[in-house]
Every structure is written in structure tokens, then in C-alpha cells.
Design an enzyme around this catalytic site. Structure first.
Site, PDB file in Angstrom:
ATOM      1  N   LYS A  54      40.558  72.852  42.690  1.00 51.87           N
ATOM      2  CA  LYS A  54      40.615  73.850  41.619  1.00 51.87           C
ATOM      3  C   LYS A  54      41.438  73.215  40.491  1.00 51.87           C
ATOM      4  O   LYS A  54      42.664  73.057  40.599  1.00 51.87           O
ATOM      5  CB  LYS A  54      41.289  75.135  42.096  1.00 51.87           C
ATOM      6  CG  LYS A  54      41.305  76.218  41.035  1.00 51.87           C
ATOM      7  CD  LYS A  54      42.667  76.863  40.993  1.00 51.87           C
ATOM      8  CE  LYS A  54      43.381  76.981  39.693  1.00 51.87           C
ATOM      9  NZ  LYS A  54      42.773  76.968  38.437  1.00 51.87           N
ATOM     10  N   CYS A  94      55.976  65.349  34.839  1.00 51.66           N
ATOM     11  CA  CYS A  94      57.039  65.686  35.802  1.00 51.66           C
ATOM     12  C   CYS A  94      58.066  64.567  35.884  1.00 51.66           C
ATOM     13  O   CYS A  94      59.169  64.781  36.372  1.00 51.66           O
ATOM     14  CB  CYS A  94      56.448  65.876  37.194  1.00 51.66           C
ATOM     15  SG  CYS A  94      55.127  67.046  37.227  1.00 51.66           S
ATOM     16  N   GLU A 147      63.631  71.781  33.717  1.00 52.79           N
ATOM     17  CA  GLU A 147      62.623  70.870  33.177  1.00 52.79           C
ATOM     18  C   GLU A 147      62.213  71.367  31.773  1.00 52.79           C
ATOM     19  O   GLU A 147      61.968  72.561  31.595  1.00 52.79           O
ATOM     20  CB  GLU A 147      61.431  70.951  34.138  1.00 52.79           C
ATOM     21  CG  GLU A 147      60.496  69.801  34.075  1.00 52.79           C
ATOM     22  CD  GLU A 147      59.489  69.857  35.231  1.00 52.79           C
ATOM     23  OE1 GLU A 147      59.217  70.946  35.775  1.00 52.79           O
ATOM     24  OE2 GLU A 147      58.970  68.782  35.570  1.00 52.79           O
ATOM     25  N   GLU A 203      53.594  67.939  45.066  1.00 53.88           N
ATOM     26  CA  GLU A 203      54.233  67.175  43.980  1.00 53.88           C
ATOM     27  C   GLU A 203      54.717  68.206  42.987  1.00 53.88           C
ATOM     28  O   GLU A 203      53.924  68.760  42.217  1.00 53.88           O
ATOM     29  CB  GLU A 203      53.215  66.252  43.299  1.00 53.88           C
ATOM     30  CG  GLU A 203      52.646  65.175  44.184  1.00 53.88           C
ATOM     31  CD  GLU A 203      53.661  64.126  44.549  1.00 53.88           C
ATOM     32  OE1 GLU A 203      54.807  64.159  44.060  1.00 53.88           O
ATOM     33  OE2 GLU A 203      53.307  63.258  45.363  1.00 53.88           O
TER      34      GLU A 203
HETATM   35  C1  SIN Z   1      53.205  63.771  36.634  1.00 47.79           C
HETATM   36  O1  SIN Z   1      54.108  63.766  35.852  1.00 47.79           O
HETATM   37  O2  SIN Z   1      52.788  64.826  37.107  1.00 47.79           O
HETATM   38  C2  SIN Z   1      52.550  62.484  37.066  1.00 47.79           C
HETATM   39  C3  SIN Z   1      52.973  61.328  36.261  1.00 47.79           C
HETATM   40  C4  SIN Z   1      52.551  59.989  36.799  1.00 47.79           C
HETATM   41  O3  SIN Z   1      51.746  59.870  37.713  1.00 47.79           O
HETATM   42  O4  SIN Z   1      53.067  59.010  36.260  1.00 47.79           O
END
Ligand code: SIN
Length: 463
Positions: free
Chosen positions: A157, A266, A366, A232
């Protein structure tokens, strides 16, 4: 009645395409199809699965320009970054096309002469993925590739903001000869589909990239059927610049990691922690480099910072800057916006803040935006304490030319990914993932296929 949602260009607010929302019944049928297809796919020879993954990667490459353009239109990132993301995605498919052939078992010496113990691996079953808008291709590819390589079937999804890149990727997988039931997508509201995925007996694993609160909910909901999970989740990356760092180099690398995808990753550096003896020099050089960035539509030549994905993301960034200013931060650059609520586009110009302190929200949450807060430290122990003072543990960066400082930081930073003099540590051949509330499991590298495999052992007696 068929329902649709609108995919809009975040740089202009223009409609790109209407996408059909799948009904509960359609999603359940897709899950059954994925489950049924597993029987055949899991028995296909690993070399054949590898060949099909290679063909998929080739097809994506042949359509690279078109995919990158779609990605920039739906996500907003500069075209050069979208082209880079297509390559980044195929690097995962290529890597796992090879790993498919290396799913080894082992034999264990038994405790009697008359026995043998044999360990083998087998695919876990249907994998359901929920992927984010910030990397519409790469996050899907680094889940789908190891799943398919292991012999699992896969359903995804994609984010409602960016489903078009995923749809294209999956169409190309089918064109490459990967059967339709083996890799599928469904579209719709995250919470509804998340519940269907986690409650389904057909799904054996949930893999998710996104926010920590949603990750926690998926883990909780997966408990009843004891599903495997890979998560993640959020990050709050510190970036430490030691007194002995090569400042010019550190500045360039910091700009790269901070402003990639307009700071919407992230692993983006979220807190710049600079030794007090070089604070002024670093800040001055950093600001000079940030001034070179060009904000605009990702399709326009020379754009290096695109829009913020939506109003919610924009409001969060603006609120963090406002809070920091109210608590004493000084704006060295930026705090400028180009937003039109009616049309639906939201740009934040690269912003640098100094005199930040730990009372400010930006030092704990964040940002997901092009904002660089700078603070200082006296001792390396103090830098580590500040860096680790977060529930997150995804990525951390440091710049030093002293191997003792480097090894100390490596040993003491509680983060799954560390960049030492490296602002871009992500790679298909490395185990990406976080500690603490940044997640569970690893994606990429030899570690990345394990979460798609069950371990089985057989004890053979009477020999
Ligand atoms: C992410 O920030 O979600 C992934 C970034 C990456 O794979 O470098």
C-alpha cells in the site's frame, strides 16, 4: 460507487491523476491472491527468481526518465534526486537478485554418532508492506526485492500522496514476467488497509516505513496473529563536528544530508552539534553553502530544494521554527516561506538557526523540513550525551580526523547507522535500520533477506 483520491503536485497544487480507492472486498481478494500465489512462487528455483528480478531492474532502467518525472511531480523532489532514487531502487533489486542464490543452510554436529542436524531456510509467506511518500520507489524496492528473492509474495500500500511511482514499478514487474499474484498494490486510507493487513491470516509479515506512532500501532495489531514485523520508523539524527574536523568537507557533507529531499528524510541531520572552538567558522561557511541552494519546482533546471509534501508537514516546520525563536534561537538564514493554502503548495526556504537549546521542540522532534539548528559542545562526552538524549536511534553523523575521537563516537552513539566523515551512508549492500523507537529489523545487505525467511531444522536419527 467507485471512490477515488486525487494525487496532486506539491509544487503547484495541480491535479496529476485520480487514483481508485480499493474496497475492503478487493483488498481481501488481493490478500487471498497473494497467499494462493505463494505456493507456486516459493517453489520456483532461486536462479529463476534471480533472473526475474534482474529483468525487473532492467525494465525500470529502460523507463528511468519517465519514472523520475512522475516521482518529481507527485513528491516534489528535484529531478536529479528522482533520477538518483531510481538508481538507488534498482541497486536493491540487483543486490537481492544475487542474494536469492545465497540462501544457505548449515549442518550442526550432533551430540551422538547416530544423528545429523540439518538447518534450512524457507520463505515466510505473504508479505504486506506500507510505504512512505518521501522515497516512493526506494522504500518499496528495498522491501519487495528481498521478499521476492526469498520466495515470498508481496503486496504494497503506497502513500496516498505518491502512489503513481509504485504503480509504475509494479506494472514493470509484471511486464518483466513476475506473476501478478506475486507482487501487487492496493490503494486507499492507511488506517483501513493497515488494519486489514494486520488482521489477515494470509499475511505472515508486515513491513513498514513511516512514523513511530503508526509503527507501534501496527506492531500491536500484528500481535494477535504473531506476524513478523520490520519497522523503519522516525529519526532525529545528530551531526557532530569535532574541533579537528576538516571544516570545508564537513560543511559540504552536512548540506547534502540536511537538505536532501528538502529535509524530508528519516536520516536527515536534525541537530548540528559543533565544537565551540569552530562554531563561528563552521556556521559562517555552512550558511554560505546553504545560500547556494535553489528553492523551486523540482522539474525546473537547477532546483535543489523542492516543496514540503503537504500543509500538515509545513505547519509542523513553521511551528518548530516559531517555538525555537520564542525560546531564544537566532535566525541566521531563512525563516522565509512561499505558501498558498488555496492552491495547495508549501515551500520553506532553507533555514539556519543558532543559539538553540534543549528546551526547544526542534531539539526533540523530527522536523522533516529544510531547517538546520546549530548548537555547540565543549567535550566529546557532552556531545555524545546530547546526541543520545532522544528516544530515536536511526542515523548519526560525525566529522573528525582523529581516529580516537572517531572510534569513541562509534562505540558510544546509540544509532543503527553511523556516518563518519560521510553524509550519505545509505547503500543497498548495508543493513539500514534503527535502534530504540526508530524501529525493528534491518533492510539492505545480507541482513535484509533474513526477515523474509523462517529457519527450520531437522534432526535425522538412526544413522
Ligand atoms: C528514509 O529516510 O526514509 C530513507 C533514506 C535512505 O534510504 O537513505
Amino acid at each position: 460507487m467507485t471512490d477515488y483520491f486525487s494525487v496532486k503536485n506539491p509544487a503547484t497544487g495541480d491535479l496529476i491523476q485520480e487514483v481508485k480507492i480499493n474496497t475492503e472486498e478487493e483488498i481481501n481478494l488481493a490478500l487471498k491472491k497473494g497467499h494462493d500465489s505463494f505456493k507456486k512462487w516459493s517453489k520456483i528455483n532461486a536462479h529463476e527468481r534471480s533472473r526475474l528480478l534482474q529483468k525487473w531492474s532492467k525494465k525500470i532502467n529502460e523507463n528511468k526518465e519517465e519514472i523520475a518525472k512522475v516521482m518529481t511531480m507527485e513528491n516534489g523532489k528535484p529531478l536529479s534526486e528522482s533520477l538518483g532514487e531510481v538508481d538507488y531502487s534498482t541497486s536493491y533489486i540487483d543486490w537481492y537478485a544475487e542474494e536469492a542464490k545465497r540462501i544457505y543452510g548449515r549442518t550442526i554436529p550432533a551430540n551422538t554418532e547416530s544423528k545429523r542436524i540439518l538447518v534450512t531456510k524457507q520463505p515466510i509467506g505473504l508479505v504486506a508492506a506500507i510505504t512512505p511518500w518521501n522515497f516512493p520507489a526506494a522504500m518499496m524496492a528495498r522491501k519487495a526485492a528481498p521478499a521476492l528473492a526469498a520466495g515470498c509474495t508481496f503486496i504494497v500500500k503506497p502513500a496516498v500522496e505518491t502512489p503513481l511511482t509504485t504503480i509504475k514499478f509494479i506494472e514493470l514487474a509484471h511486464e518483466a514476467g513476475i506473476p501478478e499474484g506475486v507482487i501487487q498494490y492496493v490503494n486507499g486510507r492507511g488506517s483501513m488497509i493497515g488494519d486489514l493487513f494486520s488482521n489477515s491470516d494470509y499475511v505472515r509479515k508486515i513491513t513498514f516505513t513511516g512514523s513511530t506512532p503508526v509503527g507501534k500501532e501496527l506492531i500491536r495489531n500484528s500481535a494477535d496473529t504473531i506476524k513478523h514485523v520490520t519497522m523503519e520508523l522516525g529519526g532525529h539524527a545528530p551531526l557532530i563536528v569535532a574541533a579537528d574536523a576538516d571544516i570545508d568537507y564537513a560543511v559540504k557533507q552536512t548540506v547534502g544530508t540536511k537538505f536532501r529531499n528538502a529535509g524530508q528524510t528519516c536520516v536527515c541531520a536534525n541537530r548540528l552539534i559543533v565544537h565551540e572552538s569552530i562554531l563561528d567558522e563552521f556556521t559562517e561557511k555552512f550558511v554560505a553553502e546553504v545560500k547556494k541552494l535553489k528553492v523551486g519546482n523540482g522539474l525546473d533546471e537547477g532546483t535543489t530544494v523542492g516543496p514540503i509534501i503537504n500543509e500538515k508537514g509545513f505547519n509542523k516546520i513553521v511551528a518548530q521554527i516559531k517555538d525555537a525563536k520564542e525560546k531564544g534561537a537566532e535566525v541566521v538564514l531563512g525563516d522565509k516561506y512561499d505558501a498558498n493554502q488555496e492552491k495547495g503548495y508549501f515551500f520553506v526556504h532553507p533555514t539556519v538557526l543558532k543559539n538553540v537549546n534543549t528546551d526547544m521542540i526542534i531539539m526533540h522532534e523530527e522536523t522533516f523540513g529544510p531547517v538546520a539548528p546549530i548548537t555547540s559542545f565543549k567535550t566529546i562526552e557532552e556531545a555524545v550525551e546530547l546526541a543520545n538524549s532522544t528516544p530515536y536511534g536511526l542515523a548519526a553523523y560525525f566529522f573528525t580526523t582523529d581516529y580516537r575521537t572517531g572510534t569513541y563516537l562509534h562505540d558510544h552513539l546509540d544509532f543503527g547507522i553511523i556516518g563518519w566523515n560521510d553524509g550519505g551512508p545509505s547503500a543497498a549492500h548495508a543493513p539500514f535500520g534503527g535502534m530504540k523507537e526508530s524501529g525493528l529489523g534491518r533492510e539492505g545487505g545480507i541482513e535484509g533477506i533474513e526477515p523474509y525467511l523462517e529457519t527450520k531444522y531437522m534432526s535425522i536419527g538412526g544413522i
